[in-house]
Write a protein that holds these residues in place. Sequence first.
Motif, mmCIF file in Angstrom:
data_model
loop_
_atom_site.group_PDB
_atom_site.id
_atom_site.type_symbol
_atom_site.label_atom_id
_atom_site.label_comp_id
_atom_site.label_asym_id
_atom_site.label_seq_id
_atom_site.Cartn_x
_atom_site.Cartn_y
_atom_site.Cartn_z
ATOM 1 N N LEU A 148 96.274 27.682 59.747
ATOM 2 C CA LEU A 148 96.770 26.305 59.854
ATOM 3 C C LEU A 148 95.654 25.374 60.331
ATOM 4 C CD1 LEU A 148 98.822 23.973 60.303
ATOM 5 C CD2 LEU A 148 99.377 25.044 62.499
ATOM 6 N N PHE A 149 94.963 25.772 61.383
ATOM 7 C CA PHE A 149 93.881 24.956 61.938
ATOM 8 C C PHE A 149 92.805 24.696 60.883
ATOM 9 C CE2 PHE A 149 90.099 24.905 65.040
ATOM 10 C CZ PHE A 149 90.193 23.535 65.217
ATOM 11 N N ASP A 150 92.410 25.746 60.152
ATOM 12 C CA ASP A 150 91.386 25.626 59.121
ATOM 13 C C ASP A 150 91.811 24.643 58.027
ATOM 14 O OD1 ASP A 150 89.122 26.243 57.518
ATOM 15 O OD2 ASP A 150 90.264 27.765 56.440
ATOM 16 N N LEU A 151 93.035 24.779 57.537
ATOM 17 C CA LEU A 151 93.520 23.905 56.475
ATOM 18 C C LEU A 151 93.692 22.466 56.945
ATOM 19 C CD1 LEU A 151 96.176 26.113 54.651
ATOM 20 C CD2 LEU A 151 94.106 25.138 53.650
ATOM 21 N N LEU A 152 94.289 22.304 58.117
ATOM 22 C CA LEU A 152 94.567 20.960 58.603
ATOM 23 C C LEU A 152 93.269 20.195 58.866
ATOM 24 C CD1 LEU A 152 96.742 18.949 59.337
ATOM 25 C CD2 LEU A 152 96.849 19.946 61.637
ATOM 26 N N TYR A 153 92.239 20.905 59.291
ATOM 27 C CA TYR A 153 90.951 20.250 59.532
ATOM 28 C C TYR A 153 90.403 19.657 58.234
ATOM 29 C CZ TYR A 153 86.401 19.408 61.699
ATOM 30 O OH TYR A 153 85.260 18.818 62.205
ATOM 31 N N ASP A 154 90.690 20.331 57.101
ATOM 32 C CA ASP A 154 90.188 19.851 55.814
ATOM 33 C C ASP A 154 91.075 18.773 55.200
ATOM 34 O OD1 ASP A 154 87.844 21.245 55.643
ATOM 35 O OD2 ASP A 154 88.678 22.910 54.500
ATOM 36 N N LEU A 184 94.135 18.568 69.569
ATOM 37 C CA LEU A 184 93.444 19.030 68.370
ATOM 38 C C LEU A 184 93.398 17.995 67.254
ATOM 39 C CD1 LEU A 184 94.697 22.724 68.210
ATOM 40 C CD2 LEU A 184 92.543 21.886 69.134
ATOM 41 N N PHE A 185 94.537 17.391 66.912
ATOM 42 C CA PHE A 185 94.580 16.384 65.857
ATOM 43 C C PHE A 185 95.422 15.200 66.338
ATOM 44 C CE2 PHE A 185 93.937 20.449 63.796
ATOM 45 C CZ PHE A 185 92.865 20.192 62.939
ATOM 46 N N ILE A 186 94.932 13.988 66.119
ATOM 47 C CA ILE A 186 95.623 12.758 66.494
ATOM 48 C C ILE A 186 96.061 12.045 65.219
ATOM 49 C CG2 ILE A 186 95.451 10.571 67.754
ATOM 50 C CD1 ILE A 186 95.163 13.072 69.505
ATOM 51 N N ARG A 187 97.349 11.634 65.180
ATOM 52 C CA ARG A 187 97.859 10.943 63.997
ATOM 53 C C ARG A 187 97.290 9.532 63.935
ATOM 54 N NH1 ARG A 187 101.937 12.657 61.005
ATOM 55 N NH2 ARG A 187 102.680 14.015 62.693
ATOM 56 N N THR A 188 96.647 9.187 62.838
ATOM 57 C CA THR A 188 96.063 7.861 62.620
ATOM 58 C C THR A 188 96.451 7.396 61.220
ATOM 59 O OG1 THR A 188 94.002 8.640 61.617
ATOM 60 C CG2 THR A 188 94.072 8.552 64.028
ATOM 61 N N GLY A 203 94.656 6.989 58.775
ATOM 62 C CA GLY A 203 93.895 7.748 57.784
ATOM 63 C C GLY A 203 94.270 9.214 57.728
ATOM 64 N N GLY A 204 95.240 9.650 58.509
ATOM 65 C CA GLY A 204 95.655 11.046 58.535
ATOM 66 C C GLY A 204 95.460 11.655 59.910
ATOM 67 N N MET A 205 95.536 12.979 59.968
ATOM 68 C CA MET A 205 95.387 13.703 61.236
ATOM 69 C C MET A 205 93.896 13.839 61.547
ATOM 70 S SD MET A 205 98.518 14.325 62.148
ATOM 71 C CE MET A 205 98.551 15.682 63.308
ATOM 72 N N THR A 206 93.442 13.084 62.552
ATOM 73 C CA THR A 206 92.022 13.062 62.899
ATOM 74 C C THR A 206 91.730 14.102 63.978
ATOM 75 O OG1 THR A 206 91.880 10.713 62.391
ATOM 76 C CG2 THR A 206 90.142 11.639 63.780
ATOM 77 N N PRO A 207 90.726 14.969 63.775
ATOM 78 C CA PRO A 207 90.434 16.000 64.769
ATOM 79 C C PRO A 207 89.845 15.421 66.050
ATOM 80 C CG PRO A 207 88.798 16.041 63.017
ATOM 81 C CD PRO A 207 89.860 15.073 62.589
#
Length: 301
Positions: free
Chosen positions: A14-20, A53-57, A59-63
């Motif tokens: 999940l972490f790997d995919l969401l980062y991309d 880990l990820f903040i909703r912005t 532009g999407g989920m920003t790491p």
Amino acid sequence: MDSDDLPDLKLLQLFDLLYDVRSVTRVAEQLGQSQPTVSIWLGRLREHLRDPLFIRTPGGMTPTPQADALIGPCREILESLRRFTAWEIAFDPGTAKRRFRICMTDASHVTLLPRILAHVRAHAPGIRLEAARIDGNTERSLESGEADLAIGYVPWLGGGMYQQHLYTQDWVCLTNASHPRIRARLSLKQYRAEGHVVIAAGTGAQLLDQALMRESIERDVVLELPGFLGLGSIIKTTDLIATLPRNIGETLAQMNSIAVHSCPFSVDGFAVRQHWHAKYHHEAGNRWLRGVVAELFRDSR
């Protein structure tokens, strides 16, 4: 940290995919899960790593900086797991990037290596070959994986080795095609009378020495060489005789337009084999390399 403290594999994926992709919805689609399930997993990962880990912005989920720092180690773990599960299952020569080291004699550099190299370049362009000497370190190199194969007459290799017969060698003599005294056939009388070139460490040299003793033949040795380099040119430009295994003899004769004669006395032949360590018997790359060598040379002359 015990096993209960380690994150599940699915959380790392999940972490790997969401980062991309930066989208929980798209990650859910790629993982084949519902969006609420992926959100629950993300909550567990955040709790586990004590960071959003990820903040909703817009532009999407920003790491976060912590996510930026952890993505490298995460992907190393996933790649290690991928290699772990794929090891020995498949080896694709067309795409593989790998080095193979083959221990062989200098005669094999002339007789075997060019054909192995041509096959590898045609079918496995990402493979790099290295030729190494056959010596007292060969057994240790095969056991450690530093070398992958040894090809030749190596009767002293110890236990823990597999071997496969490739072909049998007998002996021939080389002379200048315009030799002043030797024509179509080399007699034993001529062999005793002529000068000789000796390859000090040639393959099977001990077998030749034993035959010479058995026949009470003392050669007039004019030149002793450490290997086969330059031998063809020397035979072509002198009246000397060289006695050597057929494969290297016929190859040098073809390259230098010199004459090949049957050996005028009996010398024990020997088997050329490929050898590998039992530890790598099932390793896919090693199996492929052994298959190439067998395809090129088994039961051939």
